[in-house]
Design an enzyme around this catalytic site. Structure first.
Site, short mmCIF file in Angstrom:
data_model
loop_
_atom_site.label_atom_id
_atom_site.label_comp_id
_atom_site.label_asym_id
_atom_site.label_seq_id
_atom_site.Cartn_x
_atom_site.Cartn_y
_atom_site.Cartn_z
N GLU A 352 36.86 41.67 29.95
CA GLU A 352 35.84 40.65 30.21
C GLU A 352 36.14 39.49 29.27
O GLU A 352 35.37 39.16 28.37
CB GLU A 352 34.44 41.22 29.94
CG GLU A 352 33.30 40.30 30.39
CD GLU A 352 31.92 40.85 30.01
OE1 GLU A 352 31.84 41.82 29.24
OE2 GLU A 352 30.92 40.27 30.49
N HIS A 377 34.27 45.13 34.72
CA HIS A 377 34.76 43.75 34.85
C HIS A 377 36.24 43.65 35.18
O HIS A 377 36.61 43.26 36.28
CB HIS A 377 34.46 42.90 33.60
CG HIS A 377 33.00 42.69 33.39
ND1 HIS A 377 32.25 41.91 34.23
CD2 HIS A 377 32.15 43.18 32.45
CE1 HIS A 377 30.99 41.92 33.81
NE2 HIS A 377 30.91 42.69 32.75
ZN LIG Z 1 28.17 45.05 31.53
#
Ligand SMILES: [Zn+2]
Ligand SMILES: *[C@@H]1O[C@H](CO)[C@@H](O)[C@H](O)[C@H]1NC(C)=O
Ligand SMILES: *[C@@H]1O[C@H](CO)[C@@H](O)[C@H](O)[C@H]1NC(C)=O
Ligand SMILES: *[C@@H]1O[C@H](CO)[C@@H](O)[C@H](O)[C@H]1NC(C)=O
Ligand SMILES: *[C@@H]1O[C@H](CO)[C@@H](O)[C@H](O)[C@H]1NC(C)=O
Ligand SMILES: *[C@@H]1O[C@H](CO)[C@@H](O)[C@H](O)[C@H]1NC(C)=O
Ligand SMILES: *[C@@H]1O[C@H](CO)[C@@H](O)[C@H](O)[C@H]1NC(C)=O
Length: 509
Positions: A352, A377
């Protein structure tokens, strides 16, 4: 499955040969064959639509085209500005009705729309507020005057405060604003990732005193499940910090209490809504902790796994990845389960980030080396060809949370989101919503809309949506027998959705 077959290649080569020999332009049949090859690779590309689905798909494509040509394309805008447009969209309304299977990436205290926290929870008896030096607030419930906290005004009983000011509209609105990231001008309010993350963690602190009050904790979970259920979701996996909850007299409950509370609420909810499958917990700790604390956390996770096997799914770290510790730093703690012969599944947030080449940029590979079940992510995946290959081979999906990525400033226009490329290649993934309450999103529908329209433009179809919703259960942590049954149930709901949508969707303008 997605490779060009030898036969396919031969055919294209023959066509090329034939084309050059007669010295004409590119053969349209070759062109079509290549387009078909490309379409078959994308998410849902291998799904055969039945006759009814084809009819609905034709309608869907029309609705989409109309929306893309209407001048303002919501996925190109910030979600805070796009939200009212999205909610008027017929594509969104179809997506809202669509059975979406499971939410696999959502955080415990970001599930319920904050209006409920303000209008319901802060109106309960014994609720106190104090205002912090940095223009925010904290809440607590207490049977007597609570002990004041540093950098905060003295505690005021909310009921008395409301009686005094008579009209609570502005006060309630300021609570709501402090509990979400929503603002009219996000670019100005959040100039950098660090600024928006700071506000994000601040908002959690505002909610904290409310949601960790034991009775509220249970009601919050129930209401969260209800809001997901209303968005046509049948199963949830919750990343949960499991902080100690407190009673009115200040008594603290431990993690076991939280887990039993989750069990009890999920059971009550599925009794009321029998077509809801349930929820499981992924125990999380903040990635700012040190190695010793991580050891303790993994030990706790193993114990929870032993004591609550039905509801405990696994372990993960949370918090801003760029300023947190990399997974590799925690390697001793993360090796504990294997050393002890214990099965503890991992569901690591990783990638992320857009800081290429930093320590945390290595997190996705390390997550895979520790046999993570999914990657939270995986925003940076497209920049790591080997990691991408391994995750595909291991069939480890990434959990794409479009609106979260945009609000937390990894991407601004969804057409440029890396998942657009990954979906074009049919990389294993699911769509999720991360912290819908903080972004002002509902369940999964807003994120599905952004993904469907923004990542795919005209190229995605009903098959894409179908694969995404099946993926959400396929990649869940459910035991295989339950999973099989869940997918069957989902497909029954799906057929009903297709039939009803055919009757109700109009494409007349
Ligand atoms: Zn999260
Ligand atoms: C608040 O929520 C609880 C539990 O969900 C519900 O029983 C109660 O009726 C709600 N109260 C108000 C005032 O909305
Ligand atoms: C309370 O204040 C708000 C905002 O100032 C206003 O719109 C609303 O009409 C007021 N309500 C009452 C009952 O006076
Ligand atoms: C939070 O609430 C305070 C006090 O009510 C208010 O002054 C402030 O503007 C609010 N913060 C945000 C970000 O809305
Ligand atoms: C690690 O963190 C814990 C808890 O915050 C703290 O008590 C401990 O002193 C820390 N250990 C080291 C070696 O820094
Ligand atoms: C761990 O999982 C493996 C594979 O799923 C299984 O064979 C093994 O029995 C499990 N071990 C324990 C201690 O549950
Ligand atoms: C990950 O799984 C592989 C294959 O099952 C196994 O050989 C390896 O030891 C596992 N690694 C860890 C850290 O659990």
């Amino acid at each position: 499955m997605h490779q060009l077959t030898v036969r396919g290649l031969m055919w294209i080569w023959l066509l090329l040969l034939w084309c050059t020999s007669c010295n004409c332009g590119p053969d349209p049949r070759m062109r079509e064959a290549l387009m078909r090859q490309e379409a078959s690779r994308r998410t849902g590309g291998a799904i055969e639509l039945n006759e009814r689905e084809k009819l609905l798909d034709a309608k869907l494509q029309k609705l989409k085209q109309h929306e893309m040509e209407s001048g303002q394309f919501p996925p190109s805008m910030h979600f805070f500005k796009a939200k009212p447009l999205i909610e008027k969209s017929p594509v969104f309304s179809l997506i809202h009705k669509m059975p979406k299977g499971a939410v696999l990436h959502v955080h415990d205290f970001a599930m319920v729309g904050v209006e409920w926290l303000v209008k319901n929870v802060t109106y309960r008896e014994n609720c106190y507020v104090c205002f912090t030096d940095d223009h925010s607030m904290r809440f607590t419930f207490s049977s007597g005057q609570p002990v004041s906290r540093p950098h905060c005004s003295s505690w005021t009983l909310l009921r008395s405060l409301r009686e005094k000011i008579k009209n609570s509209t502005n006060l309630d609105n300021s609570f709501i604003q402090n509990l979400t990231l929503f603002t009219k001008d996000p670019d100005r309010a959040y100039p950098s990732q660090n600024v928006v993350w700071k506000r994000f963690e601040q908002a959690f602190l505002v909610a904290y005193g409310l949601v960790t009050h034991a009775p509220v904790f249970k009601d919050y979970l129930y209401e969260g499940l209800r809001q997901f259920y209303e968005d046509n979701i049948m199963y949830v996996e919750i990343r949960a910090l499991l902080p100690s909850t407190y009673e009115l007299d200040g008594r603290q409950n431990d993690k076991d209490w939280n887990m039993r509370a989750c069990q009890e609420v999920v059971k009550r909810f599925t009794t009321h809504y029998p077509d809801f499958l349930g929820a499981r917990v992924i125990f999380t700790v903040h990635r700012g902790i040190n190695a010793t604390a991580a050891m303790k956390a993994v030990e706790e996770a193993m114990e929870l796994q032993r004591n609550f096997p039905d509801i405990m799914a696994g372990f993960d770290f949370v918090g801003q990845e760029d300023i947190g510790r990399p997974l590799w730093y925690f390697r001793d703690a993360l090796s504990l389960p294997k050393e002890r012969g214990v099965n503890l599944s991992y569901f690591f947030h990783a990638g992320e980030t857009d800081s290429q080449g930093t320590d945390v940029d290595q997190n996705m590979m390390d997550a895979l080396l520790f046999n993570t079940t999914r990657i939270g992510h995986g925003f940076a995946l497209a920049r790591h060809p080997i990691v991408k290959e391994i995750s595909r081979k291991m069939d480890v999906p990434i959990e794409v949370c479009p609106i979260s990525n945009q609000v937390l400033k990894l991407v601004s226009d969804f057409r440029n989101h890396p998942a657009a490329v990954l979906m074009a290649e049919g990389h294993p993934l699911v769509i999720s919503s991360d912290d819908p309450a903080l972004f002002g999103a509902t369940g999964l529908s807003h994120d599905f809309y952004e993904a469907f329209m923004g990542f795919g433009g005209m190229s995605f179809n009903l098959g894409t949506l179908k694969e995404l919703v099946i993926n959400s259960l396929r990649y869940s942590s459910l035991p295989s027998q339950t999973k099989k049954m869940a997918i069957e149930t989902l497909l029954v709901k799906w057929d009903k959705f297709v039939l009803e949508s055919l009757l109700w969707t109009t494409t007349d303008y």
